[in-house]
Design an enzyme around this catalytic site. Structure first.
Site, PDB file in Angstrom:
ATOM      1  N   ASP A  17       0.833  -1.214   0.000  1.00 47.86           N
ATOM      2  CA  ASP A  17       0.000   0.000   0.000  1.00 47.86           C
ATOM      3  C   ASP A  17       0.865   1.259   0.000  1.00 47.86           C
ATOM      4  O   ASP A  17       0.497   2.280  -0.587  1.00 47.86           O
ATOM      5  CB  ASP A  17      -0.923  -0.002   1.231  1.00 47.86           C
ATOM      6  CG  ASP A  17      -2.147   0.886   1.054  1.00 47.86           C
ATOM      7  OD1 ASP A  17      -2.372   1.389  -0.069  1.00 47.86           O
ATOM      8  OD2 ASP A  17      -2.878   1.091   2.031  1.00 47.86           O
ATOM      9  N   HIS A 210      -5.582   5.725   7.225  1.00 49.96           N
ATOM     10  CA  HIS A 210      -4.628   6.625   6.569  1.00 49.96           C
ATOM     11  C   HIS A 210      -4.586   7.902   7.394  1.00 49.96           C
ATOM     12  O   HIS A 210      -5.580   8.314   7.990  1.00 49.96           O
ATOM     13  CB  HIS A 210      -5.063   6.900   5.133  1.00 49.96           C
ATOM     14  CG  HIS A 210      -4.763   5.756   4.207  1.00 49.96           C
ATOM     15  ND1 HIS A 210      -4.097   5.901   3.011  1.00 49.96           N
ATOM     16  CD2 HIS A 210      -5.008   4.425   4.325  1.00 49.96           C
ATOM     17  CE1 HIS A 210      -3.965   4.718   2.436  1.00 49.96           C
ATOM     18  NE2 HIS A 210      -4.519   3.808   3.201  1.00 49.96           N
ATOM     19  N   CYS A 241       1.939  12.063  -0.553  1.00 49.08           N
ATOM     20  CA  CYS A 241       2.212  12.770  -1.796  1.00 49.08           C
ATOM     21  C   CYS A 241       3.583  13.422  -1.721  1.00 49.08           C
ATOM     22  O   CYS A 241       3.879  14.147  -0.784  1.00 49.08           O
ATOM     23  CB  CYS A 241       1.151  13.837  -2.018  1.00 49.08           C
ATOM     24  SG  CYS A 241       1.559  14.929  -3.373  1.00 49.08           S
ATOM     25  N   ASN A 250      -0.607   5.742   4.586  1.00 44.80           N
ATOM     26  CA  ASN A 250      -1.001   4.935   5.736  1.00 44.80           C
ATOM     27  C   ASN A 250      -0.451   5.540   7.014  1.00 44.80           C
ATOM     28  O   ASN A 250       0.586   6.196   6.999  1.00 44.80           O
ATOM     29  CB  ASN A 250      -0.402   3.524   5.614  1.00 44.80           C
ATOM     30  CG  ASN A 250      -0.994   2.735   4.466  1.00 44.80           C
ATOM     31  OD1 ASN A 250      -0.370   2.586   3.437  1.00 44.80           O
ATOM     32  ND2 ASN A 250      -2.190   2.239   4.636  1.00 44.80           N
TER      33      ASN A 250
END
Lengths: 299, 299
Positions: A17, A210, A241, A250
């Site tokens: 992830d 998250h 990002c 996460n």
């Protein structure tokens, strides 16, 4: 006043992830080296990759090679995401210990992510779960957008229950409820869990937060108070990002472990080794990761 | 299950605690413009500056000018930090509404920060509190290093109680308990508050968390559950280290407001105006601030 568990299981999802949401390409060698480091931290569960079509997630197109070449430590479950029968076959060929199937609680996100309606997704996953079970594998089910959908906004608890029930009916061994876009607050978590815990045993539930809006550890705290003892996280908070250093993917394994150990809740994780693995992947990503704790030792 | 308050007071300390820890010099004009924006967000308390000697905190050497030139909005308390009688005189001349005195719970941090022992600090603060009260000002007392000291490590609850008691004896109106280095976890907060709340009324207590290890909102959640309704925070999480984007200063006002509003806890704050003010100061600082929420609207 509060009742917290004495022990918690952390499921490391960073190699899947985390990395699938990073722009920086990590080489197969580095992924293998990193997973091998993670295997030595005391983590008992690592989601190592995803067998989705490389067209969708090119970052993980080396799934088979990664799974085949990592060192398998005793006591560690190596899991991989599979979207369908084809993915399952590859995952089985790569000898993963556990497979994870996934779908969304919201119709629009499911369609955008899986290209099928929720109703159309059920039989596909049913087939995967049955086949995986026949091969003696345990199966994890992910439900995404449990606390909010980027397209639809609110997601009803009824819809989460409906999807979860179908997944349990298929025979999944564990359900992971995901706050995919990181919008949940403790009140919402409490309200959801009050209903969910009446339907499903807490031993079969994991929470997947998250930290997009900073609430992940608070959401975990309320989950702990309600009896949840399994949490997904990514080392360093991978998956944020790259253009907004504060933005997070996460919840960071290292932040989570810091909080849990500070509360005398055992995780079995060696913090020194964990942070070595965090510094390794941070260097490969090439920017400060979004984890708070990691930055206190990176300076 | 959990009992949360219906309303919380947020005390914005960004112009003081945030900016004093930023390397980027913010002009007096920009500080004034920013505080004027903050005054229009619904915040009822802003700590605007510190009247310590400019030698110690050059970033706030324009304290007098800032205090004199901001627009005073009705219903907003404008407070400033004062270290001693000299600082108080300047603060009074600058017509602040409230003064804040400060000291540490740990001996070494107090010496390094104030250049006096804890025992030597008491009479200095006593004089300030008395004089401020005579001028009709309310007084806030800060205790630093409540959950840990960068020099001594652990700080005993007894020491926190001893210092807090002396401050209340002097006549302070509110006590702010600070996790100066951001090490607290919810268990420690609970254990401290269980003792503190037996000694002092919760209406006179504020919690002041730094988000250095990501635990601030979880610490606020447990504080809420124990009845605390006043929290200090800095917009954008100002005060983090500029070289480590994930590292944070005070808990971010915007993250806190996001969580509280999501829990149906009123703050009186208009999120739109708050985020305008956050984007303004982020641009002046010239780097993405450490707040999580801010990054979701900055991208």
């Amino acid at each position: 006043m509060s009742k917290w568990p004495k022990q918690v299981t952390i499921k490391e999802v960073g190699p899947r992830d985390g990395l699938q949401n990073e722009k920086t390409a990590i080489s197969t060698e580095d992924k293998i080296a990193w997973i091998n480091q993670l295997s030595k931290t005391g983590l008992t569960y690592i989601e190592i990759t995803s067998f989705v079509h490389p067209k969708w997630i090119p970052q993980l197109s080396d799934a088979f090679e990664v799974a085949m070449r990592i060192e398998r430590a005793p006591g560690v479950t190596y899991a991989a995401l599979v979207p369908n029968q084809k993915g399952l076959e590859k995952a089985l060929a790569a000898q993963v210990d556990e497979v994870a199937v996934f779908m969304s609680a919201s119709e629009t996100h499911n369609r955008k992510n899986i290209n099928k309606s929720i109703e159309e997704t059920f039989p596909v996953l049913e087939e995967v779960v049955r086949a995986a079970k026949q091969e003696g594998k345990t199966v994890r089910g992910y439900v995404s957008t449990v606390f909010g959908c980027p397209y639809e906004g609110n997601v009803s608890v009824e819809q989460v229950i409906r999807v979860s029930e179908r997944l349990f009916d298929m025979g999944i061994d564990e359900l992971s409820l995901g706050d995919t876009i990181g919008v949940a607050t403790p009140k919402q978590v409490q309200e959801l869990l009050e209903i969910v815990l009446k339907r499903f045993p807490k031993e079969k539930l994991a929470m997947h937060f998250h930290d997009t809006r900073g609430t992940a550890l608070a959401n975990i705290l309320i989950s702990l108070e309600m009896g949840i003892t399994t949490f997904d996280s990514s080392l360093g908070g991978l998956g944020g990002c790259p253009y907004a250093p504060g933005a997070s993917g996460n919840v960071a394994t290292d932040d989570l472990v810091y909080m849990l150990h500070g509360m005398d809740i055992a995780t079995g994780i060696d913090v020194g080794r964990l942070m070595e693995a965090a510094l390794f992947i941070q260097e490969k990503i090439g920017r400060p990761l979004s984890s708070r704790y990691l930055q206190t030792i990176s300076m």
